[in-house]
Design a protein around this motif. Sequence first.
Motif, PDB file in Angstrom:
ATOM      1  N   LYS A 152      -0.772 -45.638 -28.250  1.00  0.00           N
ATOM      2  CA  LYS A 152      -0.206 -45.168 -29.259  1.00  0.00           C
ATOM      3  C   LYS A 152       1.121 -45.832 -29.391  1.00  0.00           C
ATOM      4  CE  LYS A 152      -1.587 -40.355 -28.557  1.00  0.00           C
ATOM      5  NZ  LYS A 152      -0.753 -39.018 -28.278  1.00  0.00           N
ATOM      6  N   GLU A 189      -1.619 -43.334 -23.884  1.00  0.00           N
ATOM      7  CA  GLU A 189      -0.427 -42.655 -24.303  1.00  0.00           C
ATOM      8  C   GLU A 189       0.228 -44.039 -24.682  1.00  0.00           C
ATOM      9  OE1 GLU A 189       1.366 -39.923 -25.145  1.00  0.00           O
ATOM     10  OE2 GLU A 189      -0.880 -39.214 -25.050  1.00  0.00           O
ATOM     11  N   MET A 213      -0.541 -26.273 -28.396  1.00  0.00           N
ATOM     12  CA  MET A 213      -0.851 -27.686 -27.670  1.00  0.00           C
ATOM     13  C   MET A 213      -0.022 -28.693 -27.938  1.00  0.00           C
ATOM     14  SD  MET A 213      -4.753 -28.682 -27.547  1.00  0.00           S
ATOM     15  CE  MET A 213      -5.128 -30.384 -27.644  1.00  0.00           C
ATOM     16  N   ALA A 214       0.473 -29.465 -26.977  1.00  0.00           N
ATOM     17  CA  ALA A 214       1.305 -30.584 -27.359  1.00  0.00           C
ATOM     18  C   ALA A 214       0.519 -31.877 -28.065  1.00  0.00           C
ATOM     19  CB  ALA A 214       1.916 -30.918 -25.921  1.00  0.00           C
ATOM     20  N   GLY A 215       1.243 -32.676 -28.613  1.00  0.00           N
ATOM     21  CA  GLY A 215       0.531 -33.660 -29.209  1.00  0.00           C
ATOM     22  C   GLY A 215       0.622 -35.032 -28.486  1.00  0.00           C
ATOM     23  N   TYR A 216       0.889 -34.856 -27.228  1.00  0.00           N
ATOM     24  CA  TYR A 216       0.870 -35.955 -26.149  1.00  0.00           C
ATOM     25  C   TYR A 216       0.539 -35.466 -24.733  1.00  0.00           C
ATOM     26  CZ  TYR A 216       5.731 -34.101 -25.461  1.00  0.00           C
ATOM     27  OH  TYR A 216       6.636 -33.280 -25.065  1.00  0.00           O
ATOM     28  N   ARG A 217       0.333 -36.355 -23.988  1.00  0.00           N
ATOM     29  CA  ARG A 217      -0.333 -36.115 -22.674  1.00  0.00           C
ATOM     30  C   ARG A 217       1.151 -35.902 -21.759  1.00  0.00           C
ATOM     31  NH1 ARG A 217      -3.781 -39.104 -24.823  1.00  0.00           N
ATOM     32  NH2 ARG A 217      -5.897 -38.601 -24.467  1.00  0.00           N
ATOM     33  N   LYS A 218       1.153 -35.168 -20.812  1.00  0.00           N
ATOM     34  CA  LYS A 218       2.579 -34.911 -20.098  1.00  0.00           C
ATOM     35  C   LYS A 218       2.403 -35.846 -18.726  1.00  0.00           C
ATOM     36  CE  LYS A 218       4.212 -30.813 -21.970  1.00  0.00           C
ATOM     37  NZ  LYS A 218       3.401 -29.624 -22.288  1.00  0.00           N
TER      38      LYS A 218
END
Length: 178
Positions: free
Chosen positions: A43, A40, A1-6
């Motif tokens: 952050k 996002e 799972m990625a650490g950010y939204r795509k």
Amino acid sequence: MAGYRKLGKTSSQRKALLRNQVTALLHNGKIVTTEARAKEVRKIAEGLIAMAVREKDNFETVKVTAKVARKDKDGKRVKEVVDGKRVTVYDEVEKEIKKDLPSRLHARRQMLKVLYPVTEVPAAGPGRKRNTKKVDLPAKLFDEIAPKYTNRNGGYTRIVKIGLRKGDGAMEVLLELV
């Protein structure tokens, strides 16, 4: 799972979008966007503000002498003829400038990697193009934004839900500096 939204974008588009929104947030103080984008942007913006708070007092003042063009009552440079040529007249002026210490300089450069250059254009009137000015966002972060948050440990932004967007039903939010 990625650490950010795509965010449904390629990496270059996503990076440009986030940089643009972070720049707008820090310049204007608030933006309206979708909830996923706001989370996002939050952050990145909070990281920049934390960096500014850490380094805000990390400079020394230095006195320098600078040559400044002499100006007349209309704000135009004064010229005089020397050896058949028109030459601008300069005066020497003592100035006090802030000289960044190495860690603050590094922080400034890290901010400039994220923030886009901002140019303020006057709303109306003649000479709109001529009266534009560049905004130094890292200086704004150090001098205006960081002093407000010195006694605060994080949580520099607030997300307020506005409602669903008419076109596609996405949740819109107001992302603002606290």
